[in-house]
Design an enzyme around this catalytic site. Structure first.
Site, PDB file in Angstrom:
ATOM      1  N   SER A 170       0.835  -1.208   0.000  1.00  0.00           N
ATOM      2  CA  SER A 170       0.000   0.000   0.000  1.00  0.00           C
ATOM      3  C   SER A 170       0.864   1.249   0.000  1.00  0.00           C
ATOM      4  CB  SER A 170      -0.838  -0.018   1.272  1.00  0.00           C
ATOM      5  OG  SER A 170      -1.458   1.222   1.473  1.00  0.00           O
ATOM      6  N   TYR A 207      -1.559  -0.067  10.106  1.00  0.00           N
ATOM      7  CA  TYR A 207      -1.857  -0.712   8.812  1.00  0.00           C
ATOM      8  C   TYR A 207      -0.635  -0.604   7.886  1.00  0.00           C
ATOM      9  CZ  TYR A 207      -3.645  -1.244   4.086  1.00  0.00           C
ATOM     10  OH  TYR A 207      -3.812  -1.632   2.778  1.00  0.00           O
ATOM     11  N   LYS A 259       2.157  -3.566   6.497  1.00  0.00           N
ATOM     12  CA  LYS A 259       2.531  -3.782   5.087  1.00  0.00           C
ATOM     13  C   LYS A 259       4.054  -3.650   4.910  1.00  0.00           C
ATOM     14  CE  LYS A 259      -1.619  -4.461   3.417  1.00  0.00           C
ATOM     15  NZ  LYS A 259      -2.022  -5.660   2.685  1.00  0.00           N
TER      16      LYS A 259
HETATM   17  N1  UFG Z   1     -12.723  11.310   2.622  1.00  0.00           N
HETATM   18  C1  UFG Z   1     -13.645  12.273   2.976  1.00  0.00           C
HETATM   19  N2  UFG Z   1     -14.878  11.860   3.390  1.00  0.00           N
HETATM   20  C2  UFG Z   1     -15.224  10.537   3.505  1.00  0.00           C
HETATM   21  C3  UFG Z   1     -14.255   9.556   3.137  1.00  0.00           C
HETATM   22  C4  UFG Z   1     -13.009   9.979   2.715  1.00  0.00           C
HETATM   23  O1  UFG Z   1     -13.379  13.477   2.916  1.00  0.00           O
HETATM   24  O2  UFG Z   1     -16.351  10.238   3.903  1.00  0.00           O
HETATM   25  C5  UFG Z   1     -11.400  11.755   2.144  1.00  0.00           C
HETATM   26  C6  UFG Z   1     -10.260  11.265   3.027  1.00  0.00           C
HETATM   27  O3  UFG Z   1     -10.038  12.196   4.062  1.00  0.00           O
HETATM   28  C7  UFG Z   1      -9.118  11.186   2.027  1.00  0.00           C
HETATM   29  C8  UFG Z   1      -9.812  10.858   0.700  1.00  0.00           C
HETATM   30  O4  UFG Z   1     -11.178  11.162   0.883  1.00  0.00           O
HETATM   31  O5  UFG Z   1      -8.511  12.425   1.909  1.00  0.00           O
HETATM   32  C9  UFG Z   1      -9.684   9.396   0.317  1.00  0.00           C
HETATM   33  O6  UFG Z   1     -10.106   8.613   1.433  1.00  0.00           O
HETATM   34  P1  UFG Z   1     -10.377   7.036   1.340  1.00  0.00           P
HETATM   35  O7  UFG Z   1     -10.861   6.618   2.690  1.00  0.00           O
HETATM   36  O8  UFG Z   1     -11.228   6.735   0.166  1.00  0.00           O
HETATM   37  O9  UFG Z   1      -8.947   6.432   1.039  1.00  0.00           O
HETATM   38  P2  UFG Z   1      -7.576   6.626   1.847  1.00  0.00           P
HETATM   39  O10 UFG Z   1      -6.731   7.529   1.015  1.00  0.00           O
HETATM   40  O11 UFG Z   1      -7.773   7.021   3.238  1.00  0.00           O
HETATM   41  O12 UFG Z   1      -7.048   5.125   1.927  1.00  0.00           O
HETATM   42  C10 UFG Z   1      -6.765   4.331   0.816  1.00  0.00           C
HETATM   43  C11 UFG Z   1      -6.952   2.871   1.194  1.00  0.00           C
HETATM   44  C12 UFG Z   1      -5.982   2.468   2.273  1.00  0.00           C
HETATM   45  C13 UFG Z   1      -4.581   2.813   1.889  1.00  0.00           C
HETATM   46  C14 UFG Z   1      -4.481   4.235   1.454  1.00  0.00           C
HETATM   47  C15 UFG Z   1      -3.118   4.490   0.906  1.00  0.00           C
HETATM   48  O13 UFG Z   1      -8.259   2.654   1.644  1.00  0.00           O
HETATM   49  O14 UFG Z   1      -6.075   1.076   2.471  1.00  0.00           O
HETATM   50  O15 UFG Z   1      -5.451   4.526   0.432  1.00  0.00           O
HETATM   51  O16 UFG Z   1      -3.038   5.741   0.390  1.00  0.00           O
HETATM   52  F1  UFG Z   1      -3.746   2.637   2.920  1.00  0.00           F
END
Ligand code: UFG
Length: 331
Positions: A119, A143, A147
């Protein structure tokens, strides 16, 4: 080439799409999943399925021998970043022990190749954007740490025991099988694009945007979204690569383009034709401002070239899935 492969975590989002692509390309995927988060309905029709946890080492060993498995694709893991901070034990015991058990089984059977789901979380707050895959690993949550530890174990085992290992560092996986027949279905759902589309479907009143005060063009975090079928393709290329090379490898898988949270919401409103109300909330702990991949190595060494790279294309396939399956695999 023996095309019998084991897909651990093959009932999950990325695993099931990869299993489907493997089937399409003439591989024979054997699926193993404990079904704690995966869906049996996500499996390619007619595929062999074992409801087994990776940590059941003796059963894994029997499956590798009985099925004469050539390569393991290892997707099985706990993967919610916020949960990992609250419950690190779950992440270290599940993710590390699961992989160690798979490796123990590999050491005593003829299966010697493994493609591992890593990841972008291994980088933590990156020093340089786009992030080259040579950048130092400084994960900021359990997490990402799990990894990183597994990548290191794979490197050591590759050198010491002749295991061939490729670690694929995913950026933000999104989208669905293009005809909408298969897609993303997490419980609970925490990812941005599915939550935005559930808002378009009026299953939610609004989307919370976690922070508008980041040092980015519109104040919301920027991520590198990569379509699920492009991600799946990289696994097949990694498998082919291991035919001729034995050194352990790791590759970033992203498009090299970043979209802010607000840009994703706007694109979703345009694709769906629905209004998507949002509300600005406090930052979500552990979210870096910008994560964008430099995926040059995957392109140069694996010959990987993502095809569905616009935000519209990514949302279109996800929207098709959500419209056709508003309640996921159970709907
Ligand atoms: N976000 C919001 N509102 C929400 C959900 C997400 O504003 O309801 C924002 C988050 O703050 C982030 C972006 O949208 O800035 C993307 O969030 P996600 O939860 O879709 O994805 P992440 O970037 O947090 O995480 C993903 C994977 C992880 C991995 C990560 C690595 O889910 O497993 O990418 O970059 F570790």
């Amino acid at each position: 080439m023996n095309k019998k492969v084991l897909v651990c975590g093959g009932a999950g989002y990325i695993g099931s799409h990869t299993a489907r692509l493997l089937t399409k390309r003439g591989y024979e995927p054997v699926i193993m999943d404990n079904l704690t988060t995966g869906h049996k309905d996500a499996l390619p029709p007619g595929s062999t399925f074992y409801q087994v946890d990776c940590r059941e080492r003796h059963l894994v060993r029997q499956i590798l021998e009985y099925e004469k498995i050539d390569t393991i694709f290892h997707f099985a893991a706990c993967s919610i970043v916020a949960e990992s901070t609250e419950n690190p034990r779950k992440y270290f015991t599940n993710n590390l022990n699961g992989t160690l058990a798979l490796l123990e089984a590999m050491l005593t059977t003829a299966t010697k190749k493994i493609v591992f789901s890593s990841s972008a979380a291994v980088y933590g707050n990156p020093e340089e954007i786009p992030i080259p895959d040579s950048q130092a690993l400084e994960p900021i949550n359990p997490y990402g740490e799990s990894k990183m530890f597994i990548e290191k174990v794979l490197e050591r085992y590759a050198t010491a025991y002749g295991i061939k290992a490729v670690s694929l560092r995913y950026f933000n996986a999104c989208g669905a099988w293009p005809d909408g027949s298969q897609g993303e279905d997490h419980h609970p759902e925490t990812h941005l694009i599915p939550l935005v589309l559930k808002t378009a479907l009026k299953q939610r009143d609004k989307i919370q945007i976690y922070g508008e005060d980041y040092p980015t063009r519109d104040g919301t975090p920027i991520r590198d979204y990569i379509h699920i079928t492009d991600l799946a393709e990289a696994h097949l290329l990694a498998r082919e690569y291991m035919e001729s090379f034995s050194a352990p490898k790791h590759y970033n898988l992203g498009n090299g383009a970043g979209f802010s949270v607000k840009e994703v919401v706007q694109a979703a409103a345009a694709v769906t034709g629905c209004s998507i109300p949002f509300e600005i909330s406090p930052r979500r702990p552990g979210d870096p401002a910008i994560l964008v991949a430099d995926a040059q190595s995957a392109s140069a060494e694996l010959g990987w070239k993502p095809e569905l790279t616009t935000m519209e294309e990514m949302i279109e396939s996800a929207w098709e899935w959500h419209k056709r399956h508003p309640h996921g695999f159970t709907g």
